[in-house]
Design a protein around this motif. Structure first.
Motif, PDB file in Angstrom:
ATOM      1  N   THR A  64     -26.289  49.458  46.663  1.00 30.38           N
ATOM      2  CA  THR A  64     -27.297  48.755  47.439  1.00 30.38           C
ATOM      3  C   THR A  64     -26.976  48.902  48.914  1.00 30.38           C
ATOM      4  O   THR A  64     -25.855  49.265  49.299  1.00 30.38           O
ATOM      5  CB  THR A  64     -27.354  47.259  47.057  1.00 30.38           C
ATOM      6  N   SER A  65     -27.943  48.609  49.744  1.00 30.16           N
ATOM      7  CA  SER A  65     -27.759  48.690  51.186  1.00 30.16           C
ATOM      8  C   SER A  65     -26.952  47.494  51.677  1.00 30.16           C
ATOM      9  O   SER A  65     -26.686  46.537  50.932  1.00 30.16           O
ATOM     10  CB  SER A  65     -29.114  48.717  51.885  1.00 30.16           C
ATOM     11  N   VAL A  66     -26.595  47.539  52.940  1.00 30.11           N
ATOM     12  CA  VAL A  66     -25.881  46.405  53.546  1.00 30.11           C
ATOM     13  C   VAL A  66     -26.723  45.150  53.458  1.00 30.11           C
ATOM     14  O   VAL A  66     -26.238  44.074  53.083  1.00 30.11           O
ATOM     15  CB  VAL A  66     -25.530  46.731  55.010  1.00 30.11           C
ATOM     16  N   MET A  67     -28.007  45.267  53.784  1.00 30.08           N
ATOM     17  CA  MET A  67     -28.893  44.109  53.711  1.00 30.08           C
ATOM     18  C   MET A  67     -29.054  43.631  52.270  1.00 30.08           C
ATOM     19  O   MET A  67     -29.108  42.427  52.002  1.00 30.08           O
ATOM     20  CB  MET A  67     -30.254  44.448  54.304  1.00 30.08           C
ATOM     21  N   GLY A  68     -29.115  44.580  51.338  1.00 25.40           N
ATOM     22  CA  GLY A  68     -29.235  44.199  49.928  1.00 25.40           C
ATOM     23  C   GLY A  68     -28.043  43.396  49.455  1.00 25.40           C
ATOM     24  O   GLY A  68     -28.199  42.387  48.744  1.00 25.40           O
ATOM     25  N   GLU A  69     -26.845  43.803  49.834  1.00 24.27           N
ATOM     26  CA  GLU A  69     -25.648  43.049  49.439  1.00 24.27           C
ATOM     27  C   GLU A  69     -25.656  41.662  50.061  1.00 24.27           C
ATOM     28  O   GLU A  69     -25.284  40.673  49.409  1.00 24.27           O
ATOM     29  CB  GLU A  69     -24.387  43.803  49.871  1.00 24.27           C
ATOM     30  N   ARG A  70     -26.102  41.579  51.301  1.00 23.38           N
ATOM     31  CA  ARG A  70     -26.136  40.271  51.961  1.00 23.38           C
ATOM     32  C   ARG A  70     -27.124  39.330  51.274  1.00 23.38           C
ATOM     33  O   ARG A  70     -26.841  38.134  51.112  1.00 23.38           O
ATOM     34  CB  ARG A  70     -26.492  40.440  53.431  1.00 23.38           C
ATOM     35  N   LEU A  71     -28.271  39.855  50.876  1.00 27.23           N
ATOM     36  CA  LEU A  71     -29.253  39.011  50.183  1.00 27.23           C
ATOM     37  C   LEU A  71     -28.735  38.562  48.823  1.00 27.23           C
ATOM     38  O   LEU A  71     -28.944  37.415  48.413  1.00 27.23           O
ATOM     39  CB  LEU A  71     -30.575  39.772  50.038  1.00 27.23           C
ATOM     40  N   LEU A  72     -28.055  39.468  48.116  1.00 26.08           N
ATOM     41  CA  LEU A  72     -27.459  39.094  46.839  1.00 26.08           C
ATOM     42  C   LEU A  72     -26.404  38.001  47.029  1.00 26.08           C
ATOM     43  O   LEU A  72     -26.338  37.024  46.271  1.00 26.08           O
ATOM     44  CB  LEU A  72     -26.829  40.314  46.175  1.00 26.08           C
ATOM     45  N   PHE A  73     -25.580  38.182  48.038  1.00 25.78           N
ATOM     46  CA  PHE A  73     -24.558  37.172  48.325  1.00 25.78           C
ATOM     47  C   PHE A  73     -25.197  35.816  48.586  1.00 25.78           C
ATOM     48  O   PHE A  73     -24.745  34.789  48.052  1.00 25.78           O
ATOM     49  CB  PHE A  73     -23.740  37.611  49.541  1.00 25.78           C
ATOM     50  N   LEU A  74     -26.248  35.792  49.392  1.00 27.24           N
ATOM     51  CA  LEU A  74     -26.904  34.525  49.720  1.00 27.24           C
ATOM     52  C   LEU A  74     -27.513  33.877  48.486  1.00 27.24           C
ATOM     53  O   LEU A  74     -27.492  32.646  48.345  1.00 27.24           O
ATOM     54  CB  LEU A  74     -27.969  34.746  50.786  1.00 27.24           C
ATOM     55  N   ALA A  75     -28.056  34.688  47.570  1.00 26.31           N
ATOM     56  CA  ALA A  75     -28.658  34.126  46.357  1.00 26.31           C
ATOM     57  C   ALA A  75     -27.632  33.363  45.536  1.00 26.31           C
ATOM     58  O   ALA A  75     -27.918  32.280  44.994  1.00 26.31           O
ATOM     59  CB  ALA A  75     -29.280  35.249  45.518  1.00 26.31           C
ATOM     60  N   PHE A  76     -26.424  33.901  45.453  1.00 30.29           N
ATOM     61  CA  PHE A  76     -25.370  33.212  44.706  1.00 30.29           C
ATOM     62  C   PHE A  76     -24.762  32.081  45.531  1.00 30.29           C
ATOM     63  O   PHE A  76     -24.514  30.984  45.012  1.00 30.29           O
ATOM     64  CB  PHE A  76     -24.282  34.206  44.290  1.00 30.29           C
ATOM     65  N   PHE A  77     -24.532  32.342  46.808  1.00 29.89           N
ATOM     66  CA  PHE A  77     -23.838  31.344  47.624  1.00 29.89           C
ATOM     67  C   PHE A  77     -24.651  30.060  47.768  1.00 29.89           C
ATOM     68  O   PHE A  77     -24.089  28.955  47.728  1.00 29.89           O
ATOM     69  CB  PHE A  77     -23.519  31.912  49.010  1.00 29.89           C
ATOM     70  N   ILE A  78     -25.959  30.176  47.941  1.00 27.89           N
ATOM     71  CA  ILE A  78     -26.782  28.972  48.101  1.00 27.89           C
ATOM     72  C   ILE A  78     -26.675  28.086  46.865  1.00 27.89           C
ATOM     73  O   ILE A  78     -26.543  26.860  46.966  1.00 27.89           O
ATOM     74  CB  ILE A  78     -28.243  29.360  48.386  1.00 27.89           C
ATOM     75  N   ALA A  79     -26.735  28.700  45.687  1.00 31.58           N
ATOM     76  CA  ALA A  79     -26.599  27.915  44.457  1.00 31.58           C
ATOM     77  C   ALA A  79     -25.235  27.246  44.379  1.00 31.58           C
ATOM     78  O   ALA A  79     -25.123  26.075  43.989  1.00 31.58           O
ATOM     79  CB  ALA A  79     -26.805  28.818  43.242  1.00 31.58           C
TER      80      ALA A  79
END
Length: 516
Positions: free
Chosen positions: A216-231
């Motif tokens: 995934t792209s840099v932005m893709g990894e960041r969005l994935l991280f945020l999806a887990f981190f927020i929960a």
């Protein structure tokens, strides 16, 4: 016994016992001793399992079990624990029998005898079911399985709060559920996306297969991280998504609060360590400065709000917001010492907060209110209760020799190695902690005894048996924390980065060292 599926056994035993209790009416009359007996068996099994765990390799996943579950979707039934997972499982199974014994005299105010039995049965069954799910969460090595169990935890907690809590229990239970479901929905998007950008296949959700293999792209990894981190931040809970916790703790029965804050909320910080850091290392480093800032706000904000509380259960809840700030700070400052401290903190906080909730529950059961101003001078009337409250509070604020000192010291030491500014702010939280503990102790227990309180009974034999193992645990973790530190240090060694995060203007190398 080397080939025994220990983790599955630890999941099945309380879950099957809960189902049996629910389905067999004659057991309703003995629900309380039945539940305690099952939870003690569970504890004994966990202790025996620990003897099969190789502490010399605590950084590796052990006691593994794996079977295909939904291969078409890449989902596996995969279990395993490292040193941190073992510590969390032991914490959970240690607290459950204590919670059930503490609740022995609860649910006895309903005049209909049959309904009393059903309420007691329901409480015990929900606690046992929750124990099974929590063990599964800490042992899950498949992201989809982790998500399913992460969401399944909501069901027993919702009914424990909504069915057995205070006058506004339904509102509190609904608020807890909505916050948790919102975080879970965001996480579900991340789970689906993770499979798409991962290696795929019949074992596409295995954590071991996902680490280092995301395309995934840099932005893709960041969005994935945020999806887990927020929960995980909602579950933790961190500022500003913490507001469900004080309301829930205020209305929940003391035992439910113990499991919620002492164990379940640790799933949030556990997920940050077990999923966010290894799956999204670059995004974790990218987000670390902001998360560290939020953690520092949680430390100060939670402490200040605790100082101003009139309700003792809300006070304990806000102290936990502050404590979780320390844990998250230790996780994302990305220093090996601080990360080790954060993991030990998770165990120590679970014990001291459990003691605070339970002893406060004993107090409010006697006094009939959770309002701090309604009490005064109780030290003379209930000296054992007062002493237990004081010891639990001192452990919570990290008095040397008690459970909170070593982990808080390690977090602060690691933080100062990376950022003096963050370390100074965190130390302010330590000072505030002394105020939010000693001030309510002074108001409740010192001075002249208020009218009508002189005849309150002190802790009885059963209640002393409830508090004794918690006091012993607080002393053991304070005086001899080595076993826990040894169990989690290899985990931190495998996660901590070579170059720590810097949130000061100076170079990290000038801050007194770097992470391992």
């Amino acid at each position: 016994m080397a080939g025994m599926p220990w983790l599955t056994v630890l999941i099945v035993v309380p879950l099957a016992a809960a189902a049996l209790l629910w389905l067999v009416p004659p057991l309703h009359r003995v629900a309380r001793p039945y539940g305690i007996a099952v939870s003690l068996v569970e504890l004994a099994l966990a202790v025996v399992m620990t003897t099969q765990f190789d502490t010399a390799a605590a950084g590796e996943i052990q006691l593994t079990e794996m079977a295909a579950w939904i291969p078409q979707l890449g989902v596996s039934y995969a279990l395993g624990i490292n040193g941190l997972g073992l510590a969390m499982v032991l914490l959970a199974v240690f607290l459950v029998p204590i919670v059930l014994l503490a609740a022995w005299r609860e649910q006895e105010v309903v005049p209909d005898g049959q309904r009393v039995e059903r309420r007691q049965m329901g409480f015990v069954a929900l606690v046992l079911a929750l124990e099974a799910v929590v063990v599964g969460v800490f042992a899950a090595r498949d992201v989809f399985l982790f998500y399913v169990l992460f969401e399944a935890m909501l069901v027993p907690v919702y009914f424990l709060v909504g069915g057995y809590g205070g006058p506004r229990r339904r509102t509190a239970a609904l608020k807890f559920l909505l916050y948790s479901l919102a975080g879970g929905l965001i996480m579900l998007v991340g789970v689906v996306a993770l499979y798409i950008v991962g290696p795929g296949g019949e074992q596409g959700f295995l954590i071991s297969n996902l680490v280092g293999s995301l395309e995934t792209s840099v932005m893709g990894e960041r969005l994935l991280f945020l999806a887990f981190f927020i929960a995980f931040a909602i579950k933790a809970p961190m500022w500003p998504v913490h507001t469900w916790l004080p309301d829930t703790a205020q209305q929940a029965p003391a035992g439910a609060s113990v499991l919620l804050v002492g164990v379940l909320d640790k799933v949030g910080t556990f997920g940050m360590i077990a999923l966010c850091l290894p799956l999204f290392p670059a995004a974790s480093e990218w987000a670390a400065p902001v998360i560290i800032g939020l953690a520092l706000v949680s430390i100060i904000y939670g402490g200040l709000l605790a100082v101003g509380q009139r309700d003792i259960m809300r006070l304990i809840a806000f102290t936990s917001v502050s404590h979780f700030g320390f844990i998250v700070l230790g996780i994302f400052i990305r220093d090996q010492v601080a990360l080790t401290g954060a993991m030990v903190y998770m165990v120590a906080h679970g014990v001291s907060t459990a003691a605070l909730f339970l002893v406060s529950g004993f107090l409010t059961r006697r006094g009939g209110t959770q309002e701090i101003p309604a009490y005064g001078g109780l030290q003379k009337a209930v000296p054992v209760l007062a002493g237990t409250f004081l010891v639990s509070g001192l452990a919570s604020i990290a008095l040397p020799g008690l459970s909170g000192f070593v982990p808080e010291y390690l977090v602060l030491l690691g933080t100062f190695r990376v950022s003096v500014v963050a370390g100074v702010v965190a130390v302010l939280g330590v000072i505030i902690a002394a105020v939010y503990l000693l001030l309510p102790y002074q108001r409740i227990f010192t001075g002249p005894t208020r009218d009508g309180l002189a005849d309150l009974p002190d802790l009885g034999l059963r209640e002393r048996w409830v508090m004794a193992p918690l006091v012993v645990a607080m002393l053991a973790l304070g005086l001899y924390p080595g076993p826990v530190v040894d169990a989690v240090t290899p985990v931190a060694d495998g996660i901590a980065v070579d170059q720590p995060v810097s949130i000061d203007t100076a170079d990290p190398a000038d801050q007194g060292g770097s992470a391992k």
